[in-house]
Each structure stands twice: as structure tokens, then as C-alpha cells.
Design a protein around this motif. Structure first.
Motif, PDB file in Angstrom:
ATOM      1  N   GLY A   1      62.362 -19.446 -11.887  1.00 37.22           N
ATOM      2  CA  GLY A   1      63.530 -18.861 -11.239  1.00 37.22           C
ATOM      3  C   GLY A   1      64.412 -18.189 -12.274  1.00 37.22           C
ATOM      4  O   GLY A   1      64.122 -18.215 -13.475  1.00 37.22           O
ATOM      5  N   ARG A   2      65.461 -17.560 -11.838  1.00 43.08           N
ATOM      6  CA  ARG A   2      66.436 -16.947 -12.743  1.00 43.08           C
ATOM      7  C   ARG A   2      67.820 -17.291 -12.238  1.00 43.08           C
ATOM      8  O   ARG A   2      67.998 -17.749 -11.112  1.00 43.08           O
ATOM      9  N   LEU A   3      68.811 -17.070 -13.075  1.00 37.63           N
ATOM     10  CA  LEU A   3      70.186 -17.284 -12.633  1.00 37.63           C
ATOM     11  C   LEU A   3      70.606 -16.192 -11.662  1.00 37.63           C
ATOM     12  O   LEU A   3      71.532 -16.370 -10.886  1.00 37.63           O
ATOM     13  N   HIS A   4      69.941 -15.049 -11.735  1.00 36.21           N
ATOM     14  CA  HIS A   4      70.183 -13.968 -10.775  1.00 36.21           C
ATOM     15  C   HIS A   4      68.899 -13.157 -10.653  1.00 36.21           C
ATOM     16  O   HIS A   4      67.991 -13.251 -11.488  1.00 36.21           O
ATOM     17  N   ILE A   5      68.819 -12.356  -9.607  1.00 35.39           N
ATOM     18  CA  ILE A   5      67.612 -11.568  -9.358  1.00 35.39           C
ATOM     19  C   ILE A   5      67.544 -10.403 -10.343  1.00 35.39           C
ATOM     20  O   ILE A   5      68.518  -9.665 -10.522  1.00 35.39           O
ATOM     21  N   ASP A   6      66.406 -10.241 -11.043  1.00 38.21           N
ATOM     22  CA  ASP A   6      66.229  -9.099 -11.947  1.00 38.21           C
ATOM     23  C   ASP A   6      64.816  -8.542 -11.803  1.00 38.21           C
ATOM     24  O   ASP A   6      63.947  -9.142 -11.175  1.00 38.21           O
ATOM     25  N   GLU A   7      64.573  -7.393 -12.435  1.00 34.58           N
ATOM     26  CA  GLU A   7      63.289  -6.710 -12.294  1.00 34.58           C
ATOM     27  C   GLU A   7      62.145  -7.508 -12.912  1.00 34.58           C
ATOM     28  O   GLU A   7      61.023  -7.516 -12.391  1.00 34.58           O
ATOM     29  N   ASP A   8      62.419  -8.175 -14.051  1.00 33.27           N
ATOM     30  CA  ASP A   8      61.364  -8.948 -14.718  1.00 33.27           C
ATOM     31  C   ASP A   8      60.875 -10.085 -13.827  1.00 33.27           C
ATOM     32  O   ASP A   8      59.671 -10.338 -13.708  1.00 33.27           O
ATOM     33  N   LEU A   9      61.837 -10.793 -13.214  1.00 27.79           N
ATOM     34  CA  LEU A   9      61.489 -11.901 -12.321  1.00 27.79           C
ATOM     35  C   LEU A   9      60.642 -11.404 -11.160  1.00 27.79           C
ATOM     36  O   LEU A   9      59.561 -11.934 -10.885  1.00 27.79           O
ATOM     37  N   MET A  10      61.121 -10.390 -10.480  1.00 30.25           N
ATOM     38  CA  MET A  10      60.418  -9.898  -9.298  1.00 30.25           C
ATOM     39  C   MET A  10      59.048  -9.319  -9.662  1.00 30.25           C
ATOM     40  O   MET A  10      58.077  -9.491  -8.922  1.00 30.25           O
ATOM     41  N   GLY A  11      58.965  -8.665 -10.829  1.00 28.21           N
ATOM     42  CA  GLY A  11      57.685  -8.104 -11.258  1.00 28.21           C
ATOM     43  C   GLY A  11      56.658  -9.197 -11.498  1.00 28.21           C
ATOM     44  O   GLY A  11      55.489  -9.065 -11.099  1.00 28.21           O
ATOM     45  N   GLU A  12      57.091 -10.275 -12.143  1.00 29.92           N
ATOM     46  CA  GLU A  12      56.175 -11.392 -12.407  1.00 29.92           C
ATOM     47  C   GLU A  12      55.726 -12.054 -11.110  1.00 29.92           C
ATOM     48  O   GLU A  12      54.536 -12.372 -10.944  1.00 29.92           O
ATOM     49  N   LEU A  13      56.655 -12.268 -10.190  1.00 34.07           N
ATOM     50  CA  LEU A  13      56.314 -12.893  -8.915  1.00 34.07           C
ATOM     51  C   LEU A  13      55.377 -12.015  -8.092  1.00 34.07           C
ATOM     52  O   LEU A  13      54.456 -12.503  -7.429  1.00 34.07           O
ATOM     53  N   GLU A  14      55.596 -10.693  -8.148  1.00 30.38           N
ATOM     54  CA  GLU A  14      54.701  -9.765  -7.443  1.00 30.38           C
ATOM     55  C   GLU A  14      53.280  -9.855  -8.001  1.00 30.38           C
ATOM     56  O   GLU A  14      52.301  -9.816  -7.249  1.00 30.38           O
ATOM     57  N   ASN A  15      53.163  -9.973  -9.344  1.00 29.25           N
ATOM     58  CA  ASN A  15      51.843 -10.079  -9.977  1.00 29.25           C
ATOM     59  C   ASN A  15      51.131 -11.367  -9.545  1.00 29.25           C
ATOM     60  O   ASN A  15      49.933 -11.351  -9.254  1.00 29.25           O
ATOM     61  N   ILE A  16      51.870 -12.479  -9.510  1.00 25.97           N
ATOM     62  CA  ILE A  16      51.267 -13.745  -9.078  1.00 25.97           C
ATOM     63  C   ILE A  16      50.805 -13.630  -7.638  1.00 25.97           C
ATOM     64  O   ILE A  16      49.688 -14.035  -7.284  1.00 25.97           O
ATOM     65  N   GLN A  17      51.656 -13.063  -6.789  1.00 20.17           N
ATOM     66  CA  GLN A  17      51.331 -12.948  -5.362  1.00 20.17           C
ATOM     67  C   GLN A  17      50.094 -12.075  -5.152  1.00 20.17           C
ATOM     68  O   GLN A  17      49.217 -12.413  -4.329  1.00 20.17           O
ATOM     69  N   SER A  18      49.995 -10.979  -5.902  1.00 18.94           N
ATOM     70  CA  SER A  18      48.852 -10.078  -5.717  1.00 18.94           C
ATOM     71  C   SER A  18      47.561 -10.664  -6.282  1.00 18.94           C
ATOM     72  O   SER A  18      46.473 -10.396  -5.767  1.00 18.94           O
ATOM     73  N   CYS A  19      47.671 -11.497  -7.344  1.00 20.60           N
ATOM     74  CA  CYS A  19      46.472 -12.058  -7.980  1.00 20.60           C
ATOM     75  C   CYS A  19      45.898 -13.259  -7.229  1.00 20.60           C
ATOM     76  O   CYS A  19      44.680 -13.378  -7.095  1.00 20.60           O
ATOM     77  N   VAL A  20      46.764 -14.166  -6.752  1.00 18.96           N
ATOM     78  CA  VAL A  20      46.251 -15.387  -6.097  1.00 18.96           C
ATOM     79  C   VAL A  20      46.251 -15.283  -4.578  1.00 18.96           C
ATOM     80  O   VAL A  20      45.665 -16.131  -3.897  1.00 18.96           O
ATOM     81  N   ASN A  21      46.931 -14.235  -4.054  1.00 19.54           N
ATOM     82  CA  ASN A  21      46.975 -14.017  -2.603  1.00 19.54           C
ATOM     83  C   ASN A  21      47.306 -15.309  -1.844  1.00 19.54           C
ATOM     84  O   ASN A  21      46.475 -15.843  -1.086  1.00 19.54           O
ATOM     85  N   PRO A  22      48.516 -15.861  -2.043  1.00 18.42           N
ATOM     86  CA  PRO A  22      48.869 -17.146  -1.425  1.00 18.42           C
ATOM     87  C   PRO A  22      48.866 -17.096   0.095  1.00 18.42           C
ATOM     88  O   PRO A  22      49.135 -16.045   0.689  1.00 18.42           O
ATOM     89  N   THR A  23      48.528 -18.222   0.696  1.00 17.41           N
ATOM     90  CA  THR A  23      48.554 -18.326   2.157  1.00 17.41           C
ATOM     91  C   THR A  23      49.971 -18.144   2.661  1.00 17.41           C
ATOM     92  O   THR A  23      50.203 -17.507   3.690  1.00 17.41           O
TER      93      THR A  23
END
Length: 458
Positions: A192-214
Motif C-alpha cells: 500500500g501507500r500513504l496516498h495513491i501514486d503512479e508507481d503504486l498503481m503501475g505495480e498493481l496493474e502488472n500483478i493483476q495482468s500477470c496472475v489474472n486474479p479471480t
């Protein structure tokens, strides 16, 4: 939970009591107060305006039931609209047909994401599933250690690769291992982060696209009110958020987040979490109708019954029924068992809040003293086996010995004995009237027939 909002709504309903019917004037007056109550609860103005309009339309329409008083009519309508606002029905976790369901947990730092992950894993374990926790937060100090400690407490494995491997690689490796080892649920605790930033969202997008969570579950702090809604809106722009977990709900006196998130984002609330203790009752599935009932101060009897059914086995229920059918009644061993089972159901404060009407019966500001149950258990445990089975033998000297051994006063021992006597009297009365209510306990029919015969003799 939602004490401030509940108090204001109940005050509004009370002002309608004694009036003959709902009119345009008293509905407008009531809804003005409802509007202020919701705005103070940190619900957005746009949502409040639509909500009030919907309630007003129904209140002045043809849906009013003539058999209800005005305060009950408006309470029912508001309850229905609160349920609609929060999503109408409960949304369950989707289960992957492949056999391994992957849940990705996202949220800001401090929202309670790691604790919620552990609670979710325990829930699945209790249901007979085989969960795996994944420590993918490599940035927050001791985040991995925290999840490992929680995993040890609930005896659930934690997958970790340290802080020198990317979160994307950790998530991919964890899912591969879970498939090979037949883990049915994988719960990925992301950073998590103390606030929303591009690095956080970019990393989460990469995880979501790679593992394709249910499912991708957003964890938000309910005490932040409208800010929680803003967080949900921002995360939903970049990620496919399928559900929300509201944490720290026991500290939320207003309820703005619970009332706003679904309406503002369209994302369903799937779970609510209370406290930091990890057990079977601090994470609950979210039911909009039950939450609306709590907000109105009408309790949540369905959840209370669900908890009781999960704690009391069929054998225990049968044994208790047999005791009630006999003339012996309950003894202190039974009382001790009940205390232990109640402890498993959650805190007394929480349980009392689920009992319909109890919140009104208690004085304002009254606190439930959890220590009273501890004292009672200590008193019973200081008794001999014979004293537990037959409280009739408890003379003055025995009661003094029990008080001394339990660290309590004789008056507390006397009070506990009186409570057990009263319980047995209540059960005996219930047994007599059981046929009227379709109950199987006791010997109601014979008692009822005997009374009729006595009346004929007179």
C-alpha cells in the motif's frame, strides 16, 4: 457501530409517533432530519438527495401499509431504501472453476489490508478450504514478518521470497506453487501507500495482468468516511476492482463509507471487518438488509443465529433439550458451557447490538462489562463437582469458600445462584407454553390438558 446515525434516525421516528398517518408535511419534516443525519454521517450530497427523493416518493405513494403506524411506515421505507443503496443482496466471493481461486488484496497503507488478508484466510480454513497467504509487500518495514506472525497464529502457510524479489515475480511464483500443492485459495497481500501514486498503481496493474486474479478486493478504512469513497473511485479507474472490504467498522459511528461506496462506484461490499483480533467473527459477509437493520437500531438477529449455529453442535443442542425436558433443569456445568460458547461467538458488546430492541433497552452510554462473565466463570470453577450439579447444597459456608477461592464477594456468588434459578424458572414456563409456539421442549400438552380438567371440576 453507526451509533450517531442510529440515534438521529430513531429520534426522527419517535417524533412521528402519535400521529394518525403520514402526510406531506410530517414526511417532509422527517426527511429533513434524515437528510441532515446522512450528511453528518459523511454521505455525499448527491447520494443523500437521491435517497431522500426515493423515500419521499414511496412515503406519499400507494406503498404505505394501513396496518402500520406512521413511525413504523417511514422506518420500513427507509430500511428498504438503505438496503437498495448498499446493494440489495449479498455478493459472494467468486470461486475459480480451475480449483485455485486467487484473491488480490489492494488498498492504502493503514487500511488494515494485512489483517484482513489473515482473517479471510482463517474464514476459508474454517470452511474446510486450503488457503495460502502471499507476502507481496516488500516496501513497508516488517510487512512480511507481520503476515508470517499472523500465519503462525492461525496455522496457515505464508509464501515469501524476501524483499529483493519484485512483487510481480512473488505473486507468479506463489500461484504456481499453490496449483502444484492444491491450495484452493491464494490471498496476495500487496503493498500500500500513504496516498495513491503512479508507481503504486503501475505495480498493481502488472500483478493483476500477470496472475489474472479471480477477484481483486479493495480494503478501505470505514472510519475515513467520504475519503474511503474517493479511494475506491481512484482504484477503480486503473484496476478491475470486484469487491470491497470495509475495515474498522466497530469504530465507525457515522457509516458514510458503508452507505456510499456501492452507490458511488457500483462495486459491492463483500466483507466488513471489526477490530484487530483474528477469529471467526471479526470478519463478516456483508448483507445489505442486515446492515440496514443495524443502522435503524433494529439489531441483526439473522447474523446472531448464524453465529450460534456455527458454534453449537447438533449433539449439544440435543443434550440441552433433553435437560430442559427433564425436571432436573440446568446446572452450573451447563452455565459454564454456555459462557464458553458465547465467548466463541464474539464480544458481548457486539452480540447485544445484534439483539432486536436491546440497543433501546440499554441506558444511553451504557457499557457492557465483559469482566462479569469472567467473574461468573471463576465462581463456577471454584465449586466442587457436586456443587455444580446441585446448587441446593450451597449453604452459607460453602458460598463463603467459593467467594474466597474465586476472588469475588459472597453477594456475587448469591447473584449467580439466583440467575441460574431464574433461568430454570423461565425454561419451565416455556415448557408449559411450548405447544402454543410449536416448541418441542417440555411436557406442554399434558400440563395444558391438566389445567383444562381442573377448570371443569370447578
Amino acid at each position: 457501530m453507526f451509533e450517531s446515525l442510529t440515534e438521529k434516525l430513531q429520534s426522527t421516528f419517535k417524533k412521528l409517533s402519535g400521529q394518525g398517518k403520514l402526510t406531506e408535511k410530517n414526511v417532509s419534516d422527517a426527511l429533513r432530519e434524515v437528510r441532515f443525519a446522512l450528511l453528518e454521517a459523511d454521505v455525499s450530497y448527491k447520494i443523500v438527495r437521491q435517497f431522500v427523493d426515493d423515500v419521499k416518493e414511496r412515503s406519499l405513494g400507494q406503498e404505505v401499509l394501513g396496518s402500520l403506524t406512521p413511525e413504523l411506515q417511514i422506518a420500513k421505507i427507509i430500511g428498504d431504501e438503505l438496503t437498495n443503496l448498499m446493494g440489495q443482496k449479498s455478493e459472494k466471493i467468486q470461486v475459480s472453476p480451475s480449483g485455485t481461486t486467487v484473491l488480490m488484496m489492494v488498498g492504502l497503507q493503514g487500511s488494515g489490508k494485512t489483517t484482513a488478508s489473515a482473517k479471510l484466510a482463517l474464514k476459508f480454513k474454517t470452511e474446510g478450504r486450503n488457503p495460502l497467504l502471499v507476502a507481496a509487500d516488500i516496501y513497508r518495514p516488517a510487512a512480511i514478518e507481520q503476515l508470517q506472525i499472523l500465519g503462525e497464529q492461525i496455522e496457515i502457510p505464508v509464501f515469501s521470497m524476501g524483499i529483493d524479489v519484485s512483487p510481480v515475480s512473488i505473486a507468479q511464483a506463489a500461484v504456481e506453487q499453490a496449483i502444484n500443492r492444491s491450495n484452493t485459495f491464494v490471498i496476495i497481500d500487496t503493498a500500500g501507500r500513504l496516498h495513491i501514486d503512479e508507481d503504486l498503481m503501475g505495480e498493481l496493474e502488472n500483478i493483476q495482468s500477470c496472475v489474472n486474479p479471480t477477484e481483486t478486493l479493495l480494503v478501505v478504512d470505514s472510519m475515513t468516511g467520504q475519503d474511503a469513497v474517493n479511494v475506491a473511485e481512484h482504484f477503480s479507474k486503473d484496476l478491475d476492482i470486484t469487491g470491497v472490504i470495509l475495515t474498522k467498522l466497530d469504530g465507525d459511528a457515522r457509516g458514510g463509507a458503508a452507505l456510499s461506496i456501492r452507490a458511488a462506484t457500483g462495486t459491492p461490499i463483500k466483507f466488513v471487518s471489526t477490530g484487530e483480533k483474528i477469529d471467526g467473527h471479526t470478519l463478516e459477509e456483508f448483507y445489505p438488509d442486515r446492515m440496514a437493520s443495524r443502522i435503524l437500531g433494529q439489531g441483526d438477529f439473522k447474523t446472531l443465529l448464524d453465529r450460534a449455529e456455527s458454534i453449537f453442535s447438533e449433539e449439544q443442542a440435543k443434550e440441552l433439550e433433553e435437560k430442559l425436558m427433564s425436571k432436573k433443569g440446568l446446572d452450573f456445568n451447563d452455565m459454564l458451557t454456555q459462557f464458553e460458547q458465547i465467548n466463541k461467538m464474539g464480544s458481548l458488546d457486539q452480540l447485544i447490538g445484534m439483539v432486536p430492541g436491546m440497543s433501546k433497552a440499554l441506558p444511553k452510554g451504557a457499557q457492557v462489562d465483559e469482566n462479569q462473565m469472567k467473574y461468573a466463570k471463576s465462581i463456577i470453577q471454584s465449586m466442587t463437582l457436586g456443587e455444580r450439579r446441585n446448587y441446593a447444597i450451597l449453604d452459607r459456608s460453602r458460598r463463603q469458600r467459593i467467594a474466597k477461592g474465586s476472588g469475588t464477594r459472597v453477594s456475587q456468588v448469591n447473584q449467580l445462584v439466583s440467575q441460574l434459578k431464574m433461568m430454570n424458572q423461565m425454561f419451565n414456563q416455556q415448557a408449559v407454553h411450548a405447544p402454543q409456539f410449536g416448541l418441542s421442549i417440555g411436557k406442554g400438552p399434558k400440563n395444558k390438558l391438566a389445567r383444562k380438567k381442573r377448570k371443569r371440576r370447578r
